[in-house]
Structures are given as C-alpha cells and as structure tokens.
Motif scaffolding. Structure first.
Motif, mmCIF file in Angstrom:
data_model
loop_
_atom_site.group_PDB
_atom_site.id
_atom_site.type_symbol
_atom_site.label_atom_id
_atom_site.label_comp_id
_atom_site.label_asym_id
_atom_site.label_seq_id
_atom_site.Cartn_x
_atom_site.Cartn_y
_atom_site.Cartn_z
ATOM 1 N N MET A 240 51.013 42.484 37.417
ATOM 2 C CA MET A 240 49.801 41.932 37.959
ATOM 3 C C MET A 240 48.628 42.703 37.362
ATOM 4 S SD MET A 240 48.263 41.417 41.768
ATOM 5 C CE MET A 240 49.599 40.903 42.693
ATOM 6 N N THR A 241 47.578 41.980 37.027
ATOM 7 C CA THR A 241 46.417 42.641 36.450
ATOM 8 C C THR A 241 45.510 43.172 37.541
ATOM 9 O OG1 THR A 241 45.194 40.578 36.388
ATOM 10 C CG2 THR A 241 46.494 41.117 34.447
ATOM 11 N N ILE B 270 50.120 35.676 42.942
ATOM 12 C CA ILE B 270 49.141 35.636 41.865
ATOM 13 C C ILE B 270 47.809 35.210 42.464
ATOM 14 C CG2 ILE B 270 48.527 34.547 39.683
ATOM 15 C CD1 ILE B 270 51.519 34.051 39.239
ATOM 16 N N THR B 271 46.758 35.926 42.136
ATOM 17 C CA THR B 271 45.444 35.588 42.685
ATOM 18 C C THR B 271 44.883 34.369 41.967
ATOM 19 O OG1 THR B 271 44.337 37.070 41.150
ATOM 20 C CG2 THR B 271 44.955 37.978 43.283
ATOM 21 N N GLU C 134 43.387 34.764 38.482
ATOM 22 C CA GLU C 134 44.317 34.956 37.378
ATOM 23 C C GLU C 134 44.857 33.638 36.849
ATOM 24 O OE1 GLU C 134 46.109 39.298 38.678
ATOM 25 O OE2 GLU C 134 47.274 37.499 39.066
ATOM 26 N N VAL C 135 44.786 32.583 37.647
ATOM 27 C CA VAL C 135 45.350 31.297 37.258
ATOM 28 C C VAL C 135 44.280 30.354 36.733
ATOM 29 C CG1 VAL C 135 46.611 29.274 38.076
ATOM 30 C CG2 VAL C 135 47.182 31.535 38.945
#
Length: 68
Positions: free
Chosen positions: A1-2, A16-17, A20-21
């Motif tokens: 995860m970033t 996943i936020t 981020e998508v």
C-alpha cells in the motif's frame, strides 16, 4: 500500500483507498454542465410525451362524450 495522499481517508489493512484507484477528476465543470443539459433534455422529452398522451386521451374522451 502506498502512502496516504488524502488525510481524510482511513487506512485499513487490506483495503485500497479511493485515491489509489481513481485518478483526480478533471473538467468537473464540463461534466456537471453536460449532466445538467442531459437531465434537462430528459425532463423536457418526458414532459412533452406526457402532454401528448394526455391530449390524446382527453381528445378520445371528448369525442366519446359528444357521441352520447
């Protein structure tokens, strides 16, 4: 995860936020204008169709009433 790019987004393991998508939204004004124009056309066509059906039904009942 970033790393988190938005401080309002919660960080949960395995999730996943949104940032981020999805890419950042561009041309939001143009999209909203297109949405408003589309909704206006939809409402206009619906109103015109409703008035046409109403006029046809009323015309039928007027002719029916005149026959008696």
């Amino acid at each position: 995860m970033t790393a988190m790019s938005d401080p309002d987004e919660a960080v949960l393991p395995g999730f996943i936020t949104e940032s981020e998508v999805l890419p950042p939204s561009k041309n939001l004004g143009v999209r909203l204008l297109a949405l408003l124009i589309g909704l206006g056309l939809l409402v206009g066509v619906s109103a015109a169709g409703g008035i046409t059906v109403f006029a046809a039904v009323m015309s039928f009942f007027v002719r029916l009433a005149q026959a008696f």
